[in-house]
Design an enzyme around this catalytic site. Sequence first.
Site, PDB file in Angstrom:
ATOM      1  N   SER A 115       0.852  -1.192   0.000  1.00 18.02           N
ATOM      2  CA  SER A 115       0.000   0.000   0.000  1.00 18.02           C
ATOM      3  C   SER A 115       0.883   1.234   0.000  1.00 18.02           C
ATOM      4  O   SER A 115       2.023   1.181   0.481  1.00 18.02           O
ATOM      5  CB  SER A 115      -0.875   0.013   1.254  1.00 18.02           C
ATOM      6  OG  SER A 115      -1.528   1.264   1.404  1.00 18.02           O
ATOM      7  N   TYR A 154      -1.304  -0.486  10.356  1.00 20.62           N
ATOM      8  CA  TYR A 154      -1.490  -0.841   8.947  1.00 20.62           C
ATOM      9  C   TYR A 154      -0.244  -0.469   8.146  1.00 20.62           C
ATOM     10  O   TYR A 154       0.272  -1.262   7.367  1.00 20.62           O
ATOM     11  CB  TYR A 154      -2.731  -0.135   8.403  1.00 20.62           C
ATOM     12  CG  TYR A 154      -3.018  -0.437   6.953  1.00 20.62           C
ATOM     13  CD1 TYR A 154      -3.581  -1.657   6.582  1.00 20.62           C
ATOM     14  CD2 TYR A 154      -2.745   0.493   5.955  1.00 20.62           C
ATOM     15  CE1 TYR A 154      -3.863  -1.940   5.246  1.00 20.62           C
ATOM     16  CE2 TYR A 154      -3.016   0.212   4.625  1.00 20.62           C
ATOM     17  CZ  TYR A 154      -3.573  -1.002   4.273  1.00 20.62           C
ATOM     18  OH  TYR A 154      -3.834  -1.282   2.961  1.00 20.62           O
TER      19      TYR A 154
END
Length: 137
Positions: free
Chosen positions: A14, A27
């Site tokens: 990501s 995350y």
Amino acid sequence: MPERGWGRIVFISSESGLNIPADMIHYGFTKTSNLSVSRGLAKRMAGTGVTVNAVLPGPTLSEGVAEMLKDEVAKTGKSLEDAAADFVMAHRPSSIIQRAASIEEVANMVVYVSSKQASATTGAALRVDGGVVDTIA
């Protein structure tokens, strides 16, 4: 019999692995670890014909994002795409495309990097982030 001498490993990381969100450190940490593992594994696979890369989507209009935005869509009457664009501009204002990517746009990068045409692409962090990460490299 399957063809030998080449293969593809693709990690889905990501942009948050490079641009750690203050509200989602956990995350960002896991996505940064994907980048470390993919780069190291690419080096380990040197000379085998197997490439290892990471794809870094940015904000993407996935089922999860649609679910997250459903109350906003119902409350405002905006389209899902417009609500997603508003979310991107509020939370990732550096986005150059100023909208969420489609899942197809992200999938296109995965298809390419999985193909024989990507034989010289390895150890890379391939961004499909709409320009969110503010760097030229």
